[in-house]
Design a protein around this motif. Structure first.
Motif, PDB file in Angstrom:
ATOM      1  N   ILE A  33       0.945  -1.198   0.202  1.00  0.00           N
ATOM      2  CA  ILE A  33      -0.175   0.051  -0.130  1.00  0.00           C
ATOM      3  C   ILE A  33       1.308   1.058  -0.250  1.00  0.00           C
ATOM      4  CG2 ILE A  33      -1.414   1.395   1.648  1.00  0.00           C
ATOM      5  CD1 ILE A  33      -2.704  -1.595   2.884  1.00  0.00           C
ATOM      6  N   ALA A  83     -11.112  -2.830   5.644  1.00  0.00           N
ATOM      7  CA  ALA A  83     -12.539  -2.099   4.924  1.00  0.00           C
ATOM      8  C   ALA A  83     -13.824  -2.751   5.632  1.00  0.00           C
ATOM      9  CB  ALA A  83     -12.810  -1.978   3.480  1.00  0.00           C
ATOM     10  N   THR A  95     -15.496  -3.749  -8.610  1.00  0.00           N
ATOM     11  CA  THR A  95     -15.008  -2.307  -8.407  1.00  0.00           C
ATOM     12  C   THR A  95     -15.932  -1.899  -7.138  1.00  0.00           C
ATOM     13  OG1 THR A  95     -13.754  -2.361  -9.867  1.00  0.00           O
ATOM     14  CG2 THR A  95     -14.817   0.099  -8.819  1.00  0.00           C
ATOM     15  N   LEU A 104     -13.385   2.585   6.388  1.00  0.00           N
ATOM     16  CA  LEU A 104     -11.850   1.959   5.642  1.00  0.00           C
ATOM     17  C   LEU A 104     -10.872   2.550   6.979  1.00  0.00           C
ATOM     18  CD1 LEU A 104     -10.689   1.560   2.815  1.00  0.00           C
ATOM     19  CD2 LEU A 104     -11.345   4.062   3.034  1.00  0.00           C
ATOM     20  N   HIS A 139     -12.076   3.453  -5.031  1.00  0.00           N
ATOM     21  CA  HIS A 139     -12.157   2.381  -4.947  1.00  0.00           C
ATOM     22  C   HIS A 139     -11.765   0.891  -4.272  1.00  0.00           C
ATOM     23  CE1 HIS A 139     -10.532   3.006  -8.779  1.00  0.00           C
ATOM     24  NE2 HIS A 139     -10.066   1.424  -8.947  1.00  0.00           N
ATOM     25  N   ILE A 140     -12.098  -0.098  -4.915  1.00  0.00           N
ATOM     26  CA  ILE A 140     -11.574  -1.477  -4.285  1.00  0.00           C
ATOM     27  C   ILE A 140     -11.769  -1.830  -5.467  1.00  0.00           C
ATOM     28  CG2 ILE A 140     -10.895  -3.418  -2.987  1.00  0.00           C
ATOM     29  CD1 ILE A 140     -11.598  -1.550  -0.103  1.00  0.00           C
ATOM     30  N   THR A 141     -10.864  -2.417  -6.218  1.00  0.00           N
ATOM     31  CA  THR A 141     -11.701  -3.788  -7.128  1.00  0.00           C
ATOM     32  C   THR A 141     -11.139  -4.796  -6.700  1.00  0.00           C
ATOM     33  OG1 THR A 141     -11.819  -1.725  -8.471  1.00  0.00           O
ATOM     34  CG2 THR A 141     -10.893  -3.871  -9.586  1.00  0.00           C
ATOM     35  N   LEU A 152      -7.073  -7.383  -5.561  1.00  0.00           N
ATOM     36  CA  LEU A 152      -6.920  -6.564  -5.871  1.00  0.00           C
ATOM     37  C   LEU A 152      -5.995  -5.549  -5.659  1.00  0.00           C
ATOM     38  CD1 LEU A 152      -6.804  -5.527  -2.379  1.00  0.00           C
ATOM     39  CD2 LEU A 152      -8.228  -7.376  -2.631  1.00  0.00           C
ATOM     40  N   SER A 153      -7.245  -4.367  -5.705  1.00  0.00           N
ATOM     41  CA  SER A 153      -6.449  -3.413  -5.667  1.00  0.00           C
ATOM     42  C   SER A 153      -7.173  -2.098  -4.764  1.00  0.00           C
ATOM     43  CB  SER A 153      -6.091  -3.306  -7.656  1.00  0.00           C
ATOM     44  OG  SER A 153      -6.928  -2.415  -8.534  1.00  0.00           O
ATOM     45  N   LEU A 154      -7.034  -0.819  -4.860  1.00  0.00           N
ATOM     46  CA  LEU A 154      -7.062  -0.039  -4.340  1.00  0.00           C
ATOM     47  C   LEU A 154      -6.480   1.839  -4.656  1.00  0.00           C
ATOM     48  CD1 LEU A 154      -5.736   1.234  -1.682  1.00  0.00           C
ATOM     49  CD2 LEU A 154      -6.128  -1.159  -0.691  1.00  0.00           C
ATOM     50  N   SER A 165      -2.539   4.484  -3.417  1.00  0.00           N
ATOM     51  CA  SER A 165      -3.247   2.970  -4.055  1.00  0.00           C
ATOM     52  C   SER A 165      -1.890   1.682  -3.584  1.00  0.00           C
ATOM     53  CB  SER A 165      -1.977   3.396  -5.589  1.00  0.00           C
ATOM     54  OG  SER A 165      -0.544   3.003  -6.004  1.00  0.00           O
ATOM     55  N   THR A 167      -1.808  -2.825  -4.122  1.00  0.00           N
ATOM     56  CA  THR A 167      -2.410  -4.396  -4.648  1.00  0.00           C
ATOM     57  C   THR A 167      -2.219  -5.548  -3.516  1.00  0.00           C
ATOM     58  OG1 THR A 167       0.003  -4.639  -5.525  1.00  0.00           O
ATOM     59  CG2 THR A 167      -1.947  -3.312  -7.366  1.00  0.00           C
TER      60      THR A 167
END
Length: 180
Positions: A33, A83, A95, A104, A139-141, A152-154, A165, A167
């Motif tokens: 992160i 989250a 997403t 969060l 967002h979180i994907t 995941l990515s954020l 950001s 992953t």
């Protein structure tokens, strides 16, 4: 002719070696992160669905350390992202925008004492006492979510303009809350 083949072989070897090192340059950025210029490695993910929401957590602690904390071990210098998403469980390819996430938070250098997270320094949150640390968009994907792996990515932006950001790609601890 023999000399030309040797020179060609050496040239191709150098060319292929130099190209392959570039391909691995981004591999060290997985499971982190980033908050502005600061980077925090994440070693373990936790997923806990319930009847009203799903909890998603990332931490720099290992799975063994987390399991030991459930038995009373104290952990220090813990970085902890959490989250709570307004869904029963996570969905691959989905997403979740900030409106889908009702809590969060990311805290670094905290402690886990008697299975409870304490202390630490907030990096960002959805709602808190310092308006600059509140995320205003993002967002979180969930890219992949299967029995043994989550990817995941954020991406978020704090009110003070700092970009966040991250992953994560790896195994995860699944806690089943639906039986409680």
């Amino acid at each position: 002719m023999k000399h030309l083949k040797t020179v060609t072989f050496v040239f191709l070897t150098i060319l292929l070696t130099s190209c392959s090192s570039d391909d691995d340059s981004n591999s060290s950025e997985t499971n982190f992160i980033h908050v502005g210029d600061a980077s925090f490695e994440m070693k373990t993910a936790v997923v806990q669905p319930s009847l009203s929401s799903v909890y998603l957590g990332l931490t720099n602690s290992t799975e063994a350390e987390i399991n030991a904390s459930f038995s009373g071990a104290t952990l220090n210098n813990v970085d902890y992202f959490s989250a709570r998403i307004n869904e029963f469980d996570l969905t691959p390819g989905e997403t979740y925008d900030l409106d889908d996430i009702y809590s969060l938070e990311f805290i670094v250098n905290g402690d886990v004492i008697n299975s409870e997270f304490e202390n630490g320094f907030s990096q960002f949150y959805k709602s808190g006492s310092n308006a600059d640390l509140e995320v205003t968009s993002g967002h979180i994907t969930v890219i992949d979510y299967s029995v043994d792996n989550i990817t995941l990515s954020l991406e978020f932006e704090r009110a003070d303009g700092v970009l966040v950001s991250g992953t994560y790609n790896g195994s995860f601890i699944y806690l089943d809350d639906t039986n409680n």
